[in-house]
Design a protein around this motif. Structure first.
Motif, short mmCIF file in Angstrom:
data_model
loop_
_atom_site.label_atom_id
_atom_site.label_comp_id
_atom_site.label_asym_id
_atom_site.label_seq_id
_atom_site.Cartn_x
_atom_site.Cartn_y
_atom_site.Cartn_z
N MET A 29 50.32 48.73 41.09
CA MET A 29 49.49 49.12 42.22
C MET A 29 48.36 48.11 42.42
SD MET A 29 49.38 51.46 44.44
CE MET A 29 49.20 53.20 44.48
N GLY A 30 47.73 47.68 41.34
CA GLY A 30 46.66 46.69 41.44
C GLY A 30 47.16 45.37 41.98
N THR B 250 41.55 43.02 38.51
CA THR B 250 42.67 42.29 37.92
C THR B 250 42.29 41.68 36.58
OG1 THR B 250 42.13 40.34 39.24
CG2 THR B 250 43.84 41.79 40.10
N MET C 52 38.25 43.16 43.60
CA MET C 52 39.66 43.00 43.25
C MET C 52 39.81 42.00 42.09
SD MET C 52 41.33 45.13 44.87
CE MET C 52 42.86 44.58 44.15
N SER D 244 46.25 39.56 53.90
CA SER D 244 45.44 39.98 55.04
C SER D 244 44.35 38.96 55.35
CB SER D 244 44.81 41.34 54.75
OG SER D 244 43.92 41.69 55.77
N GLY E 30 49.78 44.92 43.87
CA GLY E 30 50.13 45.14 45.27
C GLY E 30 48.91 45.12 46.18
N VAL E 31 47.84 45.75 45.74
CA VAL E 31 46.61 45.77 46.54
C VAL E 31 46.04 44.36 46.63
CG1 VAL E 31 44.22 46.57 46.56
CG2 VAL E 31 46.06 48.18 46.09
N ALA E 32 46.04 43.63 45.50
CA ALA E 32 45.49 42.27 45.50
C ALA E 32 46.30 41.35 46.40
CB ALA E 32 45.46 41.72 44.08
N GLY F 274 48.22 42.25 48.94
CA GLY F 274 48.01 42.69 50.32
C GLY F 274 46.68 42.21 50.88
N ALA F 275 45.65 42.28 50.07
CA ALA F 275 44.33 41.81 50.51
C ALA F 275 44.34 40.30 50.73
CB ALA F 275 43.26 42.18 49.49
#
Length: 56
Positions: free
Chosen positions: A10-11, A51, A47, A21, A13-15, A17-18
């Motif tokens: 999840m971490g 990580t 983030m 973006s 994926g968020v990193a 994605g950010a």
């Protein structure tokens, strides 16, 4: 599936994605001075801290 593996995924994926973006969003010179620019910088620092804490 392990909870640690899930949180790590999840971490990551968020990193990712950010990062995507931020790479896709057009940069304006005024963006760095605006509150939104400061918020984006703060989110990227958070983030990085997450990580690092996860050991990635």
């Amino acid at each position: 599936m392990n909870t640690t593996q899930f949180l790590r995924g999840m971490g990551i994926g968020v990193a990712v994605g950010a990062a995507i973006s931020m790479a896709v969003t057009p940069r304006a010179k005024s963006m760095r001075k605006s509150p939104a620019g400061k918020a984006i910088k703060a989110v990227s620092e958070v983030m990085d801290n997450i990580t690092d804490a996860m050991g990635l």
